[in-house]
Design a protein around this motif. Structure first.
Motif, PDB file in Angstrom:
ATOM      1  N   GLN A  82      56.140   6.597 -29.131  1.00 40.63           N
ATOM      2  CA  GLN A  82      55.769   5.243 -29.527  1.00 40.63           C
ATOM      3  C   GLN A  82      55.598   4.363 -28.393  1.00 40.63           C
ATOM      4  N   VAL A  83      56.297   4.747 -27.458  1.00 37.34           N
ATOM      5  CA  VAL A  83      55.910   3.725 -26.026  1.00 37.34           C
ATOM      6  C   VAL A  83      54.630   3.974 -25.612  1.00 37.34           C
ATOM      7  N   ALA A  84      54.323   5.295 -25.570  1.00 37.47           N
ATOM      8  CA  ALA A  84      52.903   5.426 -25.138  1.00 37.47           C
ATOM      9  C   ALA A  84      51.878   5.012 -25.883  1.00 37.47           C
ATOM     10  N   GLN A  85      51.964   5.062 -27.244  1.00 37.36           N
ATOM     11  CA  GLN A  85      51.058   4.372 -28.124  1.00 37.36           C
ATOM     12  C   GLN A  85      51.200   2.931 -27.755  1.00 37.36           C
ATOM     13  N   LEU A  86      52.219   2.301 -27.895  1.00 37.20           N
ATOM     14  CA  LEU A  86      52.119   0.846 -27.488  1.00 37.20           C
ATOM     15  C   LEU A  86      51.394   0.549 -26.504  1.00 37.20           C
ATOM     16  N   ARG A  87      51.628   1.222 -25.266  1.00 39.46           N
ATOM     17  CA  ARG A  87      51.037   0.895 -24.131  1.00 39.46           C
ATOM     18  C   ARG A  87      49.524   1.146 -24.219  1.00 39.46           C
ATOM     19  N   GLU A 553      36.748  15.837 -26.684  1.00 42.52           N
ATOM     20  CA  GLU A 553      36.762  14.964 -25.835  1.00 42.52           C
ATOM     21  C   GLU A 553      38.254  14.121 -25.813  1.00 42.52           C
ATOM     22  N   ARG A 554      38.899  14.132 -27.313  1.00 45.54           N
ATOM     23  CA  ARG A 554      40.045  13.533 -27.142  1.00 45.54           C
ATOM     24  C   ARG A 554      41.128  14.462 -26.696  1.00 45.54           C
ATOM     25  N   ALA A 555      41.060  15.880 -26.574  1.00 43.89           N
ATOM     26  CA  ALA A 555      42.020  16.562 -26.129  1.00 43.89           C
ATOM     27  C   ALA A 555      42.072  16.724 -24.568  1.00 43.89           C
ATOM     28  N   ALA A 556      40.814  16.718 -23.950  1.00 48.02           N
ATOM     29  CA  ALA A 556      40.449  16.425 -22.724  1.00 48.02           C
ATOM     30  C   ALA A 556      41.304  15.094 -22.035  1.00 48.02           C
ATOM     31  N   LEU A 557      40.858  14.139 -22.588  1.00 51.11           N
ATOM     32  CA  LEU A 557      41.396  12.902 -22.079  1.00 51.11           C
ATOM     33  C   LEU A 557      43.159  13.006 -22.399  1.00 51.11           C
ATOM     34  N   ALA A 558      43.747  13.525 -23.314  1.00 49.64           N
ATOM     35  CA  ALA A 558      44.787  13.581 -23.616  1.00 49.64           C
ATOM     36  C   ALA A 558      45.582  14.473 -22.329  1.00 49.64           C
ATOM     37  N   ARG A 559      45.027  15.599 -22.076  1.00 45.54           N
ATOM     38  CA  ARG A 559      45.501  16.372 -21.021  1.00 45.54           C
ATOM     39  C   ARG A 559      45.468  15.295 -19.607  1.00 45.54           C
ATOM     40  N   ASP A 560      44.557  14.917 -19.336  1.00 49.89           N
ATOM     41  CA  ASP A 560      44.324  14.137 -18.057  1.00 49.89           C
ATOM     42  C   ASP A 560      45.576  13.087 -18.126  1.00 49.89           C
ATOM     43  N   MET A 561      46.016  12.579 -19.187  1.00 48.90           N
ATOM     44  CA  MET A 561      47.018  11.468 -19.446  1.00 48.90           C
ATOM     45  C   MET A 561      48.306  12.060 -19.463  1.00 48.90           C
ATOM     46  N   ASN A 562      48.501  13.251 -19.669  1.00 43.71           N
ATOM     47  CA  ASN A 562      49.668  13.931 -20.244  1.00 43.71           C
ATOM     48  C   ASN A 562      50.361  13.151 -21.414  1.00 43.71           C
ATOM     49  N   ALA A 563      49.513  12.982 -22.344  1.00 49.84           N
ATOM     50  CA  ALA A 563      50.088  12.169 -23.565  1.00 49.84           C
ATOM     51  C   ALA A 563      49.964  12.880 -24.753  1.00 49.84           C
ATOM     52  N   VAL A 567      47.886   9.711 -29.363  1.00 52.44           N
ATOM     53  CA  VAL A 567      47.959   8.549 -28.543  1.00 52.44           C
ATOM     54  C   VAL A 567      46.559   7.846 -27.907  1.00 52.44           C
ATOM     55  N   VAL A 568      45.584   8.840 -27.702  1.00 52.61           N
ATOM     56  CA  VAL A 568      44.127   8.497 -27.870  1.00 52.61           C
ATOM     57  C   VAL A 568      43.759   7.774 -28.891  1.00 52.61           C
ATOM     58  N   PHE A 569      43.406   8.793 -29.803  1.00 55.74           N
ATOM     59  CA  PHE A 569      43.002   8.197 -31.245  1.00 55.74           C
ATOM     60  C   PHE A 569      43.609   9.384 -32.226  1.00 55.74           C
ATOM     61  N   ALA A 570      43.858   9.099 -33.499  1.00 53.32           N
ATOM     62  CA  ALA A 570      44.293   9.894 -34.550  1.00 53.32           C
ATOM     63  C   ALA A 570      43.194  10.519 -35.059  1.00 53.32           C
TER      64      ALA A 570
END
Length: 615
Positions: A82-87, A553-563, A567-570
């Motif tokens: 939830q903190v990751a999503q809020l930020r 694209e979402r998966a690549a961004l999430a891996r880069d963010m370690n999130a 958190v990127v998009f549902a």
């Protein structure tokens, strides 16, 4: 209660924040009245089903009023996500728990000192420390939000003793506003929460328990490994959870699913903490992962696009079942469930209750909860009607989205078969288990049957109209109906109850379900077609391919963010993107779930994917 002018303005502002920050055009059902009550300064106890958006009920007021809200949660995973999503949405939020990195803790404490922090997530054990209480007293707390508030009750499913001290902590802070939230709390639990947590009488909201997007199916065990693999086969490429009753079972099923071509991971408390965390991150960051887990997994996993939940064995209670299947389809899109059960499951759960160190009153309540789940499993009518009736919602129509409604169920007069089985128990002096009794009924001359002379009984061979498999189903339903009990301390012998004696004497009748271990081919085909529509979620072929490109694209961004990926998009956001195909930032801002910060952070990458997509 009518809203004041100031409250209406606050609620209007909250609606604006909902769109500007989170990218949502409107509240989910029930959120607005809870948010309005919180904005008015009232203490609130809210019971809302999983997936109804409880967190928004304290996040929005914290942002609108620009004050500090302390969120007490027993779940580190939920805090982190939830903190990751809020930020990611541009909201100043932080967490204090054992897994937080030193840099993150320093940033959170700095924001707390300067008054910038809006939401502070904290575990009840950390909150109990005097130094934490001193720090929060200096910071000034406007609201305490207690998540998983049923933990306050001694009957709480995930009882944490420190939850009992939250009321004393609130008193030390001068009784700030308190908001308690939970997905499951009957009237007795709600009353205990009120007594332990609130000084002022709270406004209580109890919203409907129905999750119509979740398909409910419950089947007797035949070949569990095959049954579960067939179920997963219709969900290839989707994320889901398979719950198991033991660590060994998680490992065995994860291996079997991996061998069948699924990306399956086992998860249980016996794994090293670092490995559990790694596997959890894989589940959150990647698509199409099947987590095969004990109930140690799932609490606090805020992943909205879990498309299925399966149970390899009967859960411990109807409340546990409701919470666990509720982890599917939190985004409101269609989701699927399957629960397998058998006589051994019922006996195991009863033994666990009987052997626990709980008081007799608590044992009585837990037996009642288990009986509610067994009644749901054996019900000959709409599953959703039975489930909602247990939670006090008795006027629900048949749902059309459970196995009973879709496949139908065949019942038969079970009085004579029950009388035969009960008579076999009596004539063998109620000293034998199910296997022996079925051998007597089917006329099988086993060594034990001959040794005890049971081949000479009147009941020997009186049940040859049923196979052994069918007799096992009858015995399971005899147990579920309370016509007999099993003494596990004495070799599992079957013993008649008063109700069983009444049936055997012809004083009452019983109706049994004819077990459907496997639906007919045409019905399986219809279900497969329905699931194909669920997976496509209303997209045409071109839109579906674009949706898959957006997920990559979402998966690549999430891996880069370690999130976590969401958190990127549902998924729901990507589905809306695929339908709308926005061409610029203005159009992208109208997509569900795209707020101002995420538009700035991720908008251009996803616009590029859409622009470059060739269909």
């Amino acid at each position: 209660m009518p809203l004041s002018v100031a409250s209406r303005l606050d609620l209007s502002r909250a609606r604006d924040v909902l769109h500007e920050v989170f990218g949502y055009t409107d509240f989910r059902p029930g959120q607005d009245e809870i948010v309005a009550a919180v904005l008015e300064g009232r203490d609130v106890l809210a019971v809302m089903p999983t997936g109804a958006g409880k967190s928004m009920c304290y996040q929005l007021p914290a942002i609108v009023r620009e004050n500090l809200t302390v969120v007490v949660s027993p779940l580190i995973a939920l805090m982190r996500n939830q903190v990751a999503q809020l930020r990611a949405n541009g909201v100043a939020a932080g967490a204090l728990n054992s897994s937080a990195e030193p840099d993150e803790v320093r940033e959170t404490l700095a924001d707390l000192r300067t008054g910038r922090l809006r939401l502070l997530y904290i575990a009840p054990e950390r909150l109990a420390r005097p130094e934490t209480q001193d720090m929060l007293a200096r910071a000034g707390v406007g609201t305490i939000a207690v998540d998983e508030a049923h933990c306050i009750s001694q009957w709480g499913h995930d009882f944490r003793p420190e939850y009992r001290d939250i009321g004393a902590f609130a008193e030390r802070l001068g009784q700030p506003q308190i908001l308690a939230l939970t997905a499951t709390a009957d009237e007795a639990t709600r009353e205990e929460i009120r007594e332990r947590l609130f000084v002022r009488q709270p406004t209580v909201f109890v919203h409907g328990f129905d999750r119509p997007n979740i398909r409910i199916a419950i089947r007797p065990k035949a070949n569990p490994k095959r049954q579960l693999t067939d179920f997963l086969d219709s969900h290839r490429g989707e994320s889901g959870v398979v719950y198991c009753s033991s660590r060994k079972q998680t490992e065995e099923l994860a291996d079997a699913f991996s061998g069948a071509g699924f990306h399956a991971l086992a998860y249980h408390a016996g794994l090293e903490a670092a490995e559990r965390s790694r596997r959890q991150d894989v589940f959150l960051q990647e698509d199409g992962v099947v987590m095969v887990a004990t109930v140690a997994f799932g609490m606090g996993i805020d992943k909205p696009d879990v498309r299925f939940v399966a149970h390899a064995s009967l859960p411990k209670s109807i409340e546990a079942y409701y919470q666990e299947i509720g982890r599917a389809g939190r985004d409101g899109l269609p989701a699927d469930t399957l629960t397998l059960y058998g006589t051994d499951d019922i006996l195991l759960r009863r033994r666990q209750i009987d052997e626990s160190e709980a008081s007799e009153e608590q044992k009585r309540i837990e037996r009642q909860r288990l009986n509610g789940l067994v009644a749901l499993a054996e019900a000959p009518r709409c599953r959703r009607q039975v489930l909602l009736s247990y939670f006090g919602e008795d006027k629900s129509p048949a749902c059309g989205n459970c196995d009973v409604c879709v496949d139908g169920i065949e019942t038969f007069d079970g009085t004579i078969p029950a009388q035969k089985a009960l008579s076999a128990m009596v004539r063998t002096d109620q000293r034998f288990g199910e296997v022996h009794l079925i051998a007597v009924l089917t006329g099988e001359t086993t060594d034990q049957v001959v040794r005890f002379g049971h081949d000479k009984l009147k009941t020997f061979g009186c049940g040859t109209e049923f196979t052994k498999v069918q007799w096992r189903a009858i015995f399971r339903q005899i147990l579920a109906a309370g016509l007999a009990d099993v003494d596990m301390a004495n070799h599992g012998r079957w013993i008649l109850t008063e109700d069983g004696v009444a049936v055997m004497k012809g004083q009452r009748s019983v109706t049994f379900r004819r077990d459907v271990v496997e639906a007919r081919t045409e019905k399986r085909g219809r279900r497969a077609e329905q699931r194909e529509k669920i997976t496509a979620a209303g997209l045409d072929a071109v839109e579906t391919r674009l949706f898959e490109a957006l997920k990559r694209e979402r998966a690549a961004l999430a891996r880069d963010m370690n999130a976590p990926a969401y958190v990127v998009f549902a998924d729901r956001t990507l589905l809306d993107m695929a339908r709308r195909r926005p061409a610029n930032r203005t159009e992208m801002s109208e997509v569900h779930g795209v707020g101002a910060t995420k538009l700035s952070t991720f908008g251009d990458q996803f616009l590029r994917v859409i622009r470059d997509f060739e269909g």
